[in-house]
Design a protein around this motif. Structure first.
Motif, PDB file in Angstrom:
ATOM      1  N   PRO A  25      37.798  27.966  51.862  1.00 24.53           N
ATOM      2  CA  PRO A  25      38.538  29.082  51.256  1.00 24.53           C
ATOM      3  C   PRO A  25      39.957  28.712  50.863  1.00 24.53           C
ATOM      4  O   PRO A  25      40.445  29.163  49.831  1.00 24.53           O
ATOM      5  CB  PRO A  25      38.540  30.149  52.360  1.00 24.53           C
ATOM      6  CG  PRO A  25      37.380  29.814  53.229  1.00 24.53           C
ATOM      7  CD  PRO A  25      37.204  28.330  53.160  1.00 24.53           C
ATOM      8  N   LEU A  26      40.623  27.872  51.657  1.00 26.44           N
ATOM      9  CA  LEU A  26      42.002  27.499  51.338  1.00 26.44           C
ATOM     10  C   LEU A  26      42.081  26.833  49.967  1.00 26.44           C
ATOM     11  O   LEU A  26      43.077  26.976  49.255  1.00 26.44           O
ATOM     12  CB  LEU A  26      42.571  26.542  52.402  1.00 26.44           C
ATOM     13  CG  LEU A  26      43.999  26.044  52.136  1.00 26.44           C
ATOM     14  CD1 LEU A  26      45.006  27.186  52.250  1.00 26.44           C
ATOM     15  CD2 LEU A  26      44.382  24.909  53.063  1.00 26.44           C
ATOM     16  N   LEU A 295      44.217  37.156  39.599  1.00 24.51           N
ATOM     17  CA  LEU A 295      44.986  36.328  40.533  1.00 24.51           C
ATOM     18  C   LEU A 295      46.311  37.010  40.875  1.00 24.51           C
ATOM     19  O   LEU A 295      46.964  37.567  39.996  1.00 24.51           O
ATOM     20  CB  LEU A 295      45.255  34.959  39.887  1.00 24.51           C
ATOM     21  CG  LEU A 295      45.809  33.876  40.796  1.00 24.51           C
ATOM     22  CD1 LEU A 295      44.716  33.346  41.711  1.00 24.51           C
ATOM     23  CD2 LEU A 295      46.390  32.728  39.968  1.00 24.51           C
ATOM     24  N   LYS A 296      46.703  36.933  42.154  1.00 21.43           N
ATOM     25  CA  LYS A 296      47.963  37.563  42.559  1.00 21.43           C
ATOM     26  C   LYS A 296      49.079  36.519  42.590  1.00 21.43           C
ATOM     27  O   LYS A 296      49.731  36.327  43.606  1.00 21.43           O
ATOM     28  CB  LYS A 296      47.799  38.204  43.935  1.00 21.43           C
ATOM     29  CG  LYS A 296      46.926  39.431  43.926  1.00 21.43           C
ATOM     30  CD  LYS A 296      46.947  40.083  45.296  1.00 21.43           C
ATOM     31  CE  LYS A 296      45.563  40.520  45.678  1.00 21.43           C
ATOM     32  NZ  LYS A 296      45.244  40.325  47.072  1.00 21.43           N
TER      33      LYS A 296
ATOM     34  N   THR B  29      30.940  33.753  54.342  1.00 16.85           N
ATOM     35  CA  THR B  29      31.891  32.791  53.767  1.00 16.85           C
ATOM     36  C   THR B  29      32.675  33.453  52.641  1.00 16.85           C
ATOM     37  O   THR B  29      32.388  34.586  52.241  1.00 16.85           O
ATOM     38  CB  THR B  29      31.170  31.559  53.172  1.00 16.85           C
ATOM     39  OG1 THR B  29      30.478  31.973  51.980  1.00 16.85           O
ATOM     40  CG2 THR B  29      30.192  30.951  54.155  1.00 16.85           C
ATOM     41  N   ALA B  30      33.626  32.678  52.109  1.00 17.92           N
ATOM     42  CA  ALA B  30      34.436  33.181  50.998  1.00 17.92           C
ATOM     43  C   ALA B  30      33.572  33.482  49.770  1.00 17.92           C
ATOM     44  O   ALA B  30      33.943  34.307  48.943  1.00 17.92           O
ATOM     45  CB  ALA B  30      35.521  32.164  50.647  1.00 17.92           C
ATOM     46  N   ARG B  31      32.439  32.810  49.658  1.00 21.82           N
ATOM     47  CA  ARG B  31      31.566  33.058  48.501  1.00 21.82           C
ATOM     48  C   ARG B  31      30.994  34.484  48.534  1.00 21.82           C
ATOM     49  O   ARG B  31      30.618  35.026  47.500  1.00 21.82           O
ATOM     50  CB  ARG B  31      30.396  32.064  48.504  1.00 21.82           C
ATOM     51  CG  ARG B  31      30.815  30.657  48.111  1.00 21.82           C
ATOM     52  CD  ARG B  31      29.608  29.820  47.714  1.00 21.82           C
ATOM     53  NE  ARG B  31      30.007  28.462  47.404  1.00 21.82           N
ATOM     54  CZ  ARG B  31      30.053  27.477  48.289  1.00 21.82           C
ATOM     55  NH1 ARG B  31      29.726  27.685  49.539  1.00 21.82           N
ATOM     56  NH2 ARG B  31      30.431  26.264  47.920  1.00 21.82           N
ATOM     57  N   TRP B  36      38.283  36.858  48.737  1.00 23.36           N
ATOM     58  CA  TRP B  36      38.660  35.863  49.762  1.00 23.36           C
ATOM     59  C   TRP B  36      39.031  34.569  49.035  1.00 23.36           C
ATOM     60  O   TRP B  36      38.282  33.599  49.011  1.00 23.36           O
ATOM     61  CB  TRP B  36      37.507  35.654  50.741  1.00 23.36           C
ATOM     62  CG  TRP B  36      37.857  34.821  51.955  1.00 23.36           C
ATOM     63  CD1 TRP B  36      38.991  34.097  52.176  1.00 23.36           C
ATOM     64  CD2 TRP B  36      37.038  34.638  53.118  1.00 23.36           C
ATOM     65  NE1 TRP B  36      38.930  33.472  53.391  1.00 23.36           N
ATOM     66  CE2 TRP B  36      37.744  33.789  53.994  1.00 23.36           C
ATOM     67  CE3 TRP B  36      35.782  35.107  53.502  1.00 23.36           C
ATOM     68  CZ2 TRP B  36      37.225  33.391  55.240  1.00 23.36           C
ATOM     69  CZ3 TRP B  36      35.267  34.708  54.726  1.00 23.36           C
ATOM     70  CH2 TRP B  36      35.980  33.870  55.594  1.00 23.36           C
ATOM     71  N   ASP B  37      40.201  34.568  48.409  1.00 22.88           N
ATOM     72  CA  ASP B  37      40.677  33.404  47.672  1.00 22.88           C
ATOM     73  C   ASP B  37      41.678  32.629  48.527  1.00 22.88           C
ATOM     74  O   ASP B  37      41.896  32.957  49.696  1.00 22.88           O
ATOM     75  CB  ASP B  37      41.269  33.825  46.321  1.00 22.88           C
ATOM     76  CG  ASP B  37      42.379  34.853  46.478  1.00 22.88           C
ATOM     77  OD1 ASP B  37      42.902  35.035  47.604  1.00 22.88           O
ATOM     78  OD2 ASP B  37      42.739  35.504  45.480  1.00 22.88           O
TER      79      ASP B  37
END
Lengths: 310, 84
Positions: A25-26, A295-296, B29-31, B36-37
């Motif tokens: 995620p990061l 996007l933020k 998960t983020a997917r 969830w970026d």
């Protein structure tokens, strides 16, 4: 991001890097950036990204770790900026002591992370593409010039990569940056004294360059870091030759650990440049949000090619 | 992880990702969560640090891939804190 089998075989380090990025995620933003750059620039982007990673290997640093630390710092600073609306990183002298004179931070995170980021973040990569398209074609091998605040050495490397007979000079306030640039250029096959010279220098003070002596000057990611941007621009105008070409890159609304000045608008930067006797010939205004919907991150990458008047 | 801690963690996810009905599975998960970026991942870790009184290293923040990883990390950190 995924590579097909042929691409993966011909770009082994990039393929490994993508495997690392995917699922984390990061680094989700980095995966999006890489996809975008691949869509825009095709196979030439893949070759460039592979070259960045193999160069990192040659320099002996862990590209994945350095990049993660760099991204982590960037996002923490971004969150702080979003909360407060100001950079608040301290004065130039405080930043110098905390960062530029800090070998561990510069050598393990800042410089390697920034170098790698030119390959994997569109905000920086687009400035490089603009440099390649709008500045490099004007430089001839017999010209004298300097990069002020050469940092990780990326732009000096790109100059020599295109014009191997050019002799370049770089100054930086940080001893770690000078050492990193020296190692980068040497690793890429360039010889100190013959292809390049480097020395410590502070663009916040009068430099040793003679009046009107430099036919080109690169000032990337520096003007937002200095204590007095007016003095810096005055000094650059002093040592640049009439007709000389300046490449200046900066950013709006993008915090980093050592940013001081956040320009109000792209025009404010152009006006600053022109108020010191330059004419802006070309400019890049790269709005990150326009590429990544939702996007933020309000960052706007700015780059200018400007010619010194007589 | 205790059910109480799972609830605290669930609350963070629901608030941060604006998903009040989110069920926190270990393999999430983020997917599975579009918002969830990278930015929200660091926000998530900062909220967890504050809520559970722990600190994560960059390596830990980076290597975390799903909710199960995060729960194990919190458990290890809180156990270490209690032992100290």
């Amino acid at each position: 991001m995924q590579l097909d089998t042929v691409q993966a075989n011909s770009h082994p380090r990039l393929s490994e890097f993508i495997d690392h990025v995917n699922g984390r995620p990061l680094l989700r933003g980095s995966a999006m950036n890489m996809e975008l750059l691949h869509r825009k620039y095709g196979d030439s982007y893949l070759a460039f990204a592979e070259e960045m990673l193999t160069t990192a290997d040659s320099l002996g640093f862990d590209s994945k770790g350095a990049y993660e630390r760099y991204i982590m710092e960037y996002i923490r600073d971004l969150i702080r900026f979003q909360k407060n609306g100001v950079y608040s990183n301290g004065t130039f002298e405080e930043i110098r002591a905390r960062i530029y004179d800090n070998d561990a931070l510069m050598g393990e995170t800042y410089l390697p992370g920034l170098l790698i980021a030119y390959g994997f973040t569109s905000l920086l990569h687009e400035k490089y593409k603009f440099f390649e398209q709008a500045f490099l074609p004007h430089i001839r091998s017999d010209m004298t010039g300097v990069e002020v605040g050469c940092g990780d050495g990326f732009f000096l490397w790109m100059l020599l990569r295109t014009l191997p007979n050019l002799r370049v000079h770089g100054i930086d306030i940080s001893p770690s940056a000078i050492e990193f640039t020296r190692k980068l250029l040497t690793t890429r096959g360039f010889e100190e004294g013959k292809n390049f010279t480097l020395n410590l220098g502070n663009i916040g003070e009068r430099t040793s360059f003679a009046d009107g002596s430099q036919q080109w000057c690169i000032l990337t990611e520096v003007i937002e870091h200095v204590g007095d941007r007016f003095f810096t621009m005055g000094e650059i105008a002093r040592f640049m030759a009439p007709g000389g070409l300046l490449f200046l890159a900066t950013v709006k609304d993008s915090n980093h650990m050592d940013h001081i000045w956040n320009p109000e608008s792209p025009d404010e930067v152009a006006e600053l440049i022109e108020s010191y006797g330059f004419t802006v010939e070309d400019q890049l205004i790269y709005v990150v949000k326009e590429e990544f919907k939702g996007l933020k991150d309000d960052a706007i990458g700015l780059a200018f090619v400007a010619r010194k008047g007589d | 992880m205790t059910s109480q801690d799972t609830e605290r963690l669930t609350n963070i996810f629901c608030t941060l990702f604006n998903k009040p009905d989110l069920k926190l599975r270990d393999d999430l998960t983020a997917r599975d969560i579009p918002t969830w970026d990278s930015l929200n991942h660091v926000n998530l870790m900062m909220y967890v640090e504050e809520e559970f009184g722990v600190r994560f290293t960059t390596g830990e923040v980076s290597s975390m891939q799903n909710v199960g990883d995060l729960k194990r990390l919190i458990d290890a950190k809180t156990t270490a804190t209690q032992a100290a």
